[in-house]
Write an enzyme that holds these catalytic residues in place. Structure first.
Site, mmCIF file in Angstrom:
data_model
loop_
_atom_site.group_PDB
_atom_site.id
_atom_site.type_symbol
_atom_site.label_atom_id
_atom_site.label_comp_id
_atom_site.label_asym_id
_atom_site.label_seq_id
_atom_site.Cartn_x
_atom_site.Cartn_y
_atom_site.Cartn_z
ATOM 1 N N HIS A 54 0.837 -1.233 -0.013
ATOM 2 C CA HIS A 54 0.013 -0.076 0.079
ATOM 3 C C HIS A 54 0.914 1.256 -0.184
ATOM 4 O O HIS A 54 2.138 1.186 0.039
ATOM 5 C CB HIS A 54 -0.888 -0.057 1.108
ATOM 6 C CG HIS A 54 -0.469 0.199 2.372
ATOM 7 N ND1 HIS A 54 0.496 -0.767 3.000
ATOM 8 C CD2 HIS A 54 -0.467 1.070 3.469
ATOM 9 C CE1 HIS A 54 1.048 -0.382 4.187
ATOM 10 N NE2 HIS A 54 0.341 0.756 4.515
ATOM 11 N N HIS A 56 1.289 4.046 1.933
ATOM 12 C CA HIS A 56 1.726 4.832 2.964
ATOM 13 C C HIS A 56 3.395 5.038 2.925
ATOM 14 O O HIS A 56 3.935 4.154 2.372
ATOM 15 C CB HIS A 56 1.581 4.233 4.336
ATOM 16 C CG HIS A 56 0.027 4.228 4.610
ATOM 17 N ND1 HIS A 56 -0.593 3.534 5.479
ATOM 18 C CD2 HIS A 56 -1.197 5.169 4.061
ATOM 19 C CE1 HIS A 56 -1.981 4.045 5.667
ATOM 20 N NE2 HIS A 56 -2.228 5.051 4.661
ATOM 21 N N ASP A 58 5.674 4.984 4.647
ATOM 22 C CA ASP A 58 6.903 4.300 5.598
ATOM 23 C C ASP A 58 6.919 2.994 4.728
ATOM 24 O O ASP A 58 7.695 1.970 5.213
ATOM 25 C CB ASP A 58 6.639 3.892 6.987
ATOM 26 C CG ASP A 58 5.174 3.500 7.329
ATOM 27 O OD1 ASP A 58 4.361 3.763 6.478
ATOM 28 O OD2 ASP A 58 5.112 2.581 8.243
ATOM 29 N N HIS A 59 6.350 2.794 3.919
ATOM 30 C CA HIS A 59 6.194 1.531 2.900
ATOM 31 C C HIS A 59 6.869 1.791 1.616
ATOM 32 O O HIS A 59 7.048 0.743 0.656
ATOM 33 C CB HIS A 59 4.708 0.987 2.667
ATOM 34 C CG HIS A 59 4.359 0.357 4.140
ATOM 35 N ND1 HIS A 59 4.334 -1.053 4.380
ATOM 36 C CD2 HIS A 59 3.778 1.065 4.952
ATOM 37 C CE1 HIS A 59 3.969 -1.035 5.545
ATOM 38 N NE2 HIS A 59 3.519 0.079 5.886
ATOM 39 N N HIS A 115 -7.181 -1.583 6.219
ATOM 40 C CA HIS A 115 -6.283 -0.528 6.463
ATOM 41 C C HIS A 115 -6.197 0.698 5.416
ATOM 42 O O HIS A 115 -6.308 1.742 5.788
ATOM 43 C CB HIS A 115 -4.731 -1.124 6.613
ATOM 44 C CG HIS A 115 -3.657 -0.360 6.997
ATOM 45 N ND1 HIS A 115 -3.573 0.460 8.110
ATOM 46 C CD2 HIS A 115 -2.589 0.358 6.268
ATOM 47 C CE1 HIS A 115 -2.524 1.043 8.234
ATOM 48 N NE2 HIS A 115 -1.828 1.065 7.154
ATOM 49 N N ASP A 135 0.409 -3.980 6.387
ATOM 50 C CA ASP A 135 -0.213 -3.444 7.581
ATOM 51 C C ASP A 135 -1.648 -4.122 8.053
ATOM 52 O O ASP A 135 -2.495 -3.138 8.418
ATOM 53 C CB ASP A 135 -0.274 -1.993 7.523
ATOM 54 C CG ASP A 135 1.155 -1.397 7.812
ATOM 55 O OD1 ASP A 135 2.195 -2.064 8.045
ATOM 56 O OD2 ASP A 135 1.082 -0.129 7.622
ATOM 57 N N HIS A 173 5.429 -4.453 10.781
ATOM 58 C CA HIS A 173 5.615 -3.669 11.793
ATOM 59 C C HIS A 173 6.089 -4.484 12.917
ATOM 60 O O HIS A 173 5.247 -5.659 13.199
ATOM 61 C CB HIS A 173 4.531 -2.617 12.299
ATOM 62 C CG HIS A 173 4.421 -1.398 11.546
ATOM 63 N ND1 HIS A 173 5.292 -0.260 11.567
ATOM 64 C CD2 HIS A 173 3.633 -1.166 10.438
ATOM 65 C CE1 HIS A 173 4.910 0.672 10.434
ATOM 66 N NE2 HIS A 173 4.018 0.209 9.941
#
Ligand SMILES: [Zn+2]
Length: 255
Positions: A54, A56, A58-59, A115, A135, A173
């Site tokens: 996805h 986001h 941090d990905h 998510h 996530d 995570h």
């Protein structure tokens, strides 16, 4: 073919997961470039594909730079986000099997909204299979519902629950200890949870990842995969799996 997924820790608590076949490597969700690029060089690996779950940051934060270093790597991405952002790469969808150049074992694409609405998971077929779930599922927990509904997330998690028990679960995570505190509040008498908390504390105390987990373990300890249990519904006075899931997710948001 068996795979031993390798976690590369980045940022506060993210993992970039790496699978290798000979000297070929696939990575998932490069939130940063440098750590994974160095890792590939140090192990003399060639990057043949990047899987994105996805959008986001941090990905995907390291994606552009990584593509510069590895222009031949295939990049697989989800459909556009609800904001209309389309990541640069090969758009894939539920049910597709991927076989990037240099890779010999198909990877199944799973659409798992919740998510985000366009969230994907990737299932590396093999013995055991390896689930790269972004996530969506965490050990003893699940992702927050930023875009999807409880019904969508519950359905996504139920698809994971139906996978073979030995499926390795690679979450994006390291949230396990915090999730276990919540899981124990939901099920204080669950002996598997008590034991898992002890071993997870041990691992973290020595700076080891608690992941990968596996589906068989998560079915015993993850309250969000246990919403179908009548005794848990009764305990929290919820009439069905969706009501219990919604109740638990809201409780966890404020826990
Ligand atoms: Zn996310």
């Amino acid at each position: 073919m068996d795979f031993i997924p390798e976690p590369i820790p980045i940022l506060q608590d993210n993992y970039i997961w790496l699978l290798r076949q000979g000297q070929q490597a696939i990575i998932v969700d490069p939130g940063q470039c440098d750590a994974v690029h160095q890792y590939l060089l140090a192990h003399q690996l060639t990057l043949c594909a990047i899987l994105i779950t996805h959008q986001h940051s941090d990905h995907i934060g390291g994606l552009a730079q990584l593509r510069n270093y590895w222009p031949d790597a295939a990049v697989y991405v989800p459909a556009p986000s609800i904001q209309g952002v389309q990541l640069d790469g090969i758009q894939v969808q539920d049910g597709q099997y991927l076989l990037p150049d240099g890779w010999q074992t198909p990877i199944q694409v799973m659409a798992v909204p919740g998510h985000t609405l366009n969230h994907l998971a990737y299932l590396q077929t093999g013995n055991p299979p390896v689930l790269l779930c972004g996530d969506t599922l965490f050990s003893a927990g699940c992702g927050r519902l930023f875009e999807g509904t409880p019904l969508q997330m519950l359905a996504s998690l139920q698809r994971f629950a139906a996978l073979p028990a030995d499926t390795l679960v690679c979450c994006a995570h390291e949230y396990t200890l915090a999730n276990l505190k919540f899981a124990l509040a939901v099920e204080p008498e669950n002996q598997a949870l008590v034991e898992y908390q002890r071993s997870a504390e041990n691992l973290r105390g020595n700076d080891f990842p608690t992941l990968p987990s596996n589906i068989g373990l998560e079915l015993q300890i993850n309250p969000f995969l246990r919403c179908t249990l009548p005794e848990l519904q009764q305990r929290w006075q919820q009439p069905d799996p969706l009501a219990l899931f919604t109740f638990l997710r809201q409780w966890k948001n404020n826990f």
